[in-house]
Design an enzyme around this catalytic site. Sequence first.
Site, PDB file in Angstrom:
ATOM      1  CG  ASN A  87      -1.742   1.225   1.360  1.00 37.37           C
ATOM      2  OD1 ASN A  87      -1.875   1.999   0.416  1.00 37.37           O
ATOM      3  ND2 ASN A  87      -2.327   1.436   2.536  1.00 37.37           N
ATOM      4  CG  HIS A 134      -6.014   1.619   4.922  1.00 43.71           C
ATOM      5  ND1 HIS A 134      -5.600   2.548   5.849  1.00 43.71           N
ATOM      6  CD2 HIS A 134      -4.975   0.776   4.730  1.00 43.71           C
ATOM      7  CE1 HIS A 134      -4.352   2.272   6.192  1.00 43.71           C
ATOM      8  NE2 HIS A 134      -3.944   1.202   5.538  1.00 43.71           N
TER       9      HIS A 134
END
Length: 251
Positions: free
Chosen positions: A10, A96
């Site tokens: 990420n 997230h």
Amino acid sequence: MARKNVAAGNWKMNTNISQGIELAQTISNAGRDKEVLVILAVPFTHIFALQKKVKTSSKVILAAQTCHHKTSGAYTGEISPTMLADMKVPYVVLGHSERREYNHENNSLLAAKLRAALDAGLKVIFCCGESLEIRKAGTHISYVKTQLTESLFQLDAQEMKNIVIAYEPIWAIGTGETASPVQAQDMHAAIRDMLRKKYGKRVADNTSILYGGSVKGSNAKELFGQADVDGGLVGGASLNGQEFVQIINSF
Ligand code: PEP
């Protein structure tokens, strides 16, 4: 999707395009010890260039870091799941903790985003995880259960083939503090049990569950060695090509 070893990076709001190309090339050119699905969740601005310049094949595939819950309309600044599908981006990260915190994404909005992403034909890395306060109170498993029940568990068993779950304790994200392998395994086993109760053994056995929270080259092997940990969602360490390759080769 059958349960696989997954290493997902990420990049968050980091790198310019040329740095991103160099990083992705380092990762895609590196040798692999084992079969691993490598996913790079990159900024929207990088997607086109990476598709052109990097062999995004079965070796490395791309993900967006979020998407909107509508397909089009007057939502200035947003990117829809159909736009991502149109760009042939296979995955999107949803839920997230940074999006939950800074963009006020709650379980019901995430349910709508999941629905829209799957309807557009995307696969989803769905994140869940508790804060330090909840961990200290000892209610982390029921907290994660609520996150999954109110968003992910609206999907049917067939749709779960398109889901990878990432358990990311907030207290371990970007802090340098990693959940111990036992803490990670306990939560992953609990999540797999929730999947078994909701969808049955087949879905539970076939869903990849990733751990995220300060995964590094030095701790990945032990974390990935846990029975129910199928890989990692990696933030900071995924910005270092050599270290991320080490993580990919930790299975
Ligand atoms: C993340 O952003 O998903 C993450 C786990 O970050 P880090 O690896 O830096 O803790």
